[in-house]
Scaffold this motif. Structure first.
Motif, PDB file in Angstrom:
ATOM      1  N   SER A   1      -8.604   2.468  -0.817  1.00 41.23           N
ATOM      2  CA  SER A   1      -8.565   1.191  -1.532  1.00 41.23           C
ATOM      3  C   SER A   1      -8.620  -0.003  -0.584  1.00 41.23           C
ATOM      4  O   SER A   1      -8.457  -1.153  -0.997  1.00 41.23           O
ATOM      5  N   GLY A   2      -8.818   0.277   0.728  1.00 36.96           N
ATOM      6  CA  GLY A   2      -9.103  -0.791   1.681  1.00 36.96           C
ATOM      7  C   GLY A   2      -7.900  -1.504   2.266  1.00 36.96           C
ATOM      8  O   GLY A   2      -8.052  -2.558   2.887  1.00 36.96           O
ATOM      9  N   ARG A   3      -6.680  -0.953   2.085  1.00 42.72           N
ATOM     10  CA  ARG A   3      -5.495  -1.599   2.648  1.00 42.72           C
ATOM     11  C   ARG A   3      -5.150  -1.093   4.050  1.00 42.72           C
ATOM     12  O   ARG A   3      -4.549  -1.806   4.839  1.00 42.72           O
ATOM     13  N   LEU A   4      -5.484   0.154   4.348  1.00 43.38           N
ATOM     14  CA  LEU A   4      -5.225   0.730   5.670  1.00 43.38           C
ATOM     15  C   LEU A   4      -6.545   1.087   6.352  1.00 43.38           C
ATOM     16  O   LEU A   4      -7.511   1.477   5.699  1.00 43.38           O
ATOM     17  N   LYS A   5      -6.553   0.951   7.675  1.00 42.44           N
ATOM     18  CA  LYS A   5      -7.732   1.322   8.450  1.00 42.44           C
ATOM     19  C   LYS A   5      -7.923   2.836   8.417  1.00 42.44           C
ATOM     20  O   LYS A   5      -6.945   3.592   8.337  1.00 42.44           O
ATOM     21  N   PRO A   6      -9.152   3.311   8.520  1.00 44.68           N
ATOM     22  CA  PRO A   6      -9.378   4.757   8.613  1.00 44.68           C
ATOM     23  C   PRO A   6      -8.723   5.322   9.875  1.00 44.68           C
ATOM     24  O   PRO A   6      -8.556   4.622  10.877  1.00 44.68           O
ATOM     25  N   GLU A   7      -8.360   6.577   9.810  1.00 40.05           N
ATOM     26  CA  GLU A   7      -7.749   7.234  10.969  1.00 40.05           C
ATOM     27  C   GLU A   7      -8.765   7.310  12.104  1.00 40.05           C
ATOM     28  O   GLU A   7      -9.952   7.532  11.877  1.00 40.05           O
ATOM     29  N   ASN A   8      -8.300   7.122  13.340  1.00 40.76           N
ATOM     30  CA  ASN A   8      -9.166   7.232  14.511  1.00 40.76           C
ATOM     31  C   ASN A   8      -8.336   7.772  15.671  1.00 40.76           C
ATOM     32  O   ASN A   8      -7.196   8.189  15.477  1.00 40.76           O
ATOM     33  N   LYS A   9      -8.892   7.767  16.877  1.00 34.48           N
ATOM     34  CA  LYS A   9      -8.171   8.364  18.001  1.00 34.48           C
ATOM     35  C   LYS A   9      -6.918   7.583  18.376  1.00 34.48           C
ATOM     36  O   LYS A   9      -6.063   8.083  19.113  1.00 34.48           O
ATOM     37  N   TYR A  10      -6.789   6.349  17.874  1.00 39.19           N
ATOM     38  CA  TYR A  10      -5.598   5.543  18.149  1.00 39.19           C
ATOM     39  C   TYR A  10      -4.606   5.542  16.978  1.00 39.19           C
ATOM     40  O   TYR A  10      -3.468   5.106  17.137  1.00 39.19           O
ATOM     41  N   ILE A  11      -5.047   5.989  15.822  1.00 39.26           N
ATOM     42  CA  ILE A  11      -4.197   6.001  14.626  1.00 39.26           C
ATOM     43  C   ILE A  11      -4.119   7.422  14.091  1.00 39.26           C
ATOM     44  O   ILE A  11      -5.125   7.978  13.629  1.00 39.26           O
ATOM     45  N   ASP A  12      -2.944   8.011  14.154  1.00 39.98           N
ATOM     46  CA  ASP A  12      -2.691   9.354  13.629  1.00 39.98           C
ATOM     47  C   ASP A  12      -1.670   9.210  12.503  1.00 39.98           C
ATOM     48  O   ASP A  12      -0.479   9.052  12.748  1.00 39.98           O
ATOM     49  N   TYR A  13      -2.147   9.262  11.266  1.00 40.08           N
ATOM     50  CA  TYR A  13      -1.254   8.973  10.141  1.00 40.08           C
ATOM     51  C   TYR A  13      -0.198  10.055   9.913  1.00 40.08           C
ATOM     52  O   TYR A  13       0.879   9.750   9.414  1.00 40.08           O
ATOM     53  N   ASP A  14      -0.479  11.286  10.288  1.00 43.45           N
ATOM     54  CA  ASP A  14       0.545  12.329  10.148  1.00 43.45           C
ATOM     55  C   ASP A  14       1.749  12.016  11.046  1.00 43.45           C
ATOM     56  O   ASP A  14       2.901  12.188  10.639  1.00 43.45           O
ATOM     57  N   LYS A  15       1.466  11.517  12.251  1.00 47.65           N
ATOM     58  CA  LYS A  15       2.560  11.143  13.159  1.00 47.65           C
ATOM     59  C   LYS A  15       3.266   9.878  12.678  1.00 47.65           C
ATOM     60  O   LYS A  15       4.479   9.751  12.818  1.00 47.65           O
ATOM     61  N   ILE A  16       2.505   8.952  12.117  1.00 53.28           N
ATOM     62  CA  ILE A  16       3.112   7.739  11.567  1.00 53.28           C
ATOM     63  C   ILE A  16       4.028   8.093  10.403  1.00 53.28           C
ATOM     64  O   ILE A  16       5.141   7.565  10.292  1.00 53.28           O
ATOM     65  N   ILE A  17       3.585   8.985   9.543  1.00 52.74           N
ATOM     66  CA  ILE A  17       4.410   9.435   8.414  1.00 52.74           C
ATOM     67  C   ILE A  17       5.706  10.067   8.920  1.00 52.74           C
ATOM     68  O   ILE A  17       6.790   9.789   8.389  1.00 52.74           O
ATOM     69  N   TYR A  18       5.592  10.878   9.945  1.00 52.97           N
ATOM     70  CA  TYR A  18       6.792  11.532  10.482  1.00 52.97           C
ATOM     71  C   TYR A  18       7.725  10.497  11.119  1.00 52.97           C
ATOM     72  O   TYR A  18       8.954  10.593  10.983  1.00 52.97           O
TER      73      TYR A  18
END
Length: 207
Positions: free
Chosen positions: A131-148
């Protein structure tokens, strides 16, 4: 009587920690005999399991709206409910490692429910990306680690307040919500940041 026992037990656990409170202390606080208390709950493990199940069942009601647009406000509202739960059951989150090592039934439910929450959180993140609120995951953004990381902060927020107690240090005071937003903000798109700013404006107006 069962409900009164639970309320008094939580009060004593919050004040003194679960490991130091005996069934006799709970009975004395209630003004009943230890035998009468054991008629309702045979031991502390049985009492704690009932209390934990009530906590767990309450969190099952912390659900996001279905078939409608989920805003960042919905996320904040849900996390603040968790924060409120942790304040009411301070003993559990202060002694969570001890409790999970000591009471295997609770440990199993706790781990399974958290693994489910991680999956649900990932679905929410993917929804915010789509829905355009968060950037797509990339080598600098790991959403599984952010969630944890978000789970760790929210779970141990109350206990860390007891470690850093200086009144001069303000970062760890209050609820954990701003800390969680600080983790997510670098991942916001322009649309996400605008929605976040509108959310903060609304919250500040209510205060």
């Amino acid at each position: 009587m069962k409900n009164r026992i639970k309320l008094i037990a939580v009060e004593l656990f919050n004040q003194h920690g679960i490991s130091t409170v005996s069934m006799k202390q709970i009975a004395d606080k209630l003004g009943i005999s230890a035998g009468n208390l054991r008629y309702h709950y045979k031991d502390k493990a049985a009492l704690l399991e009932v209390i934990y199940n009530e906590m767990h069942n309450e969190t099952l009601n912390y659900i996001l709206p279905k078939n409608s647009y989920i805003t960042l406000f919905h996320f904040e509202e849900m996390m603040l409910k968790f924060d409120n739960l942790q304040e009411r059951y301070l003993f559990f989150f202060s002694d969570v490692v001890h409790i999970l090592k000591t009471y295997s039934n609770i440990s199993h439910i706790y781990e399974v429910s958290n693994l489910i929450r991680f999956k649900d959180a990932r679905k929410l993140v993917d929804y915010y990306i789509e829905s355009g609120r968060l950037k797509p995951e990339n080598k600098y953004i790991d959403y599984d680690k952010i969630i944890y990381s978000i789970w760790m902060i929210s779970t141990f927020w109350q206990s860390q307040k007891q470690v850093i107690t200086s009144k001069k240090y303000k970062v760890n005071k209050g609820n954990s919500m701003q800390m969680l937003w600080n983790i997510l903000m670098p991942c916001f798109t322009e649309k996400g940041m605008n929605e976040y700013l509108e959310l903060k404006k609304f919250v500040n107006q209510k205060q």
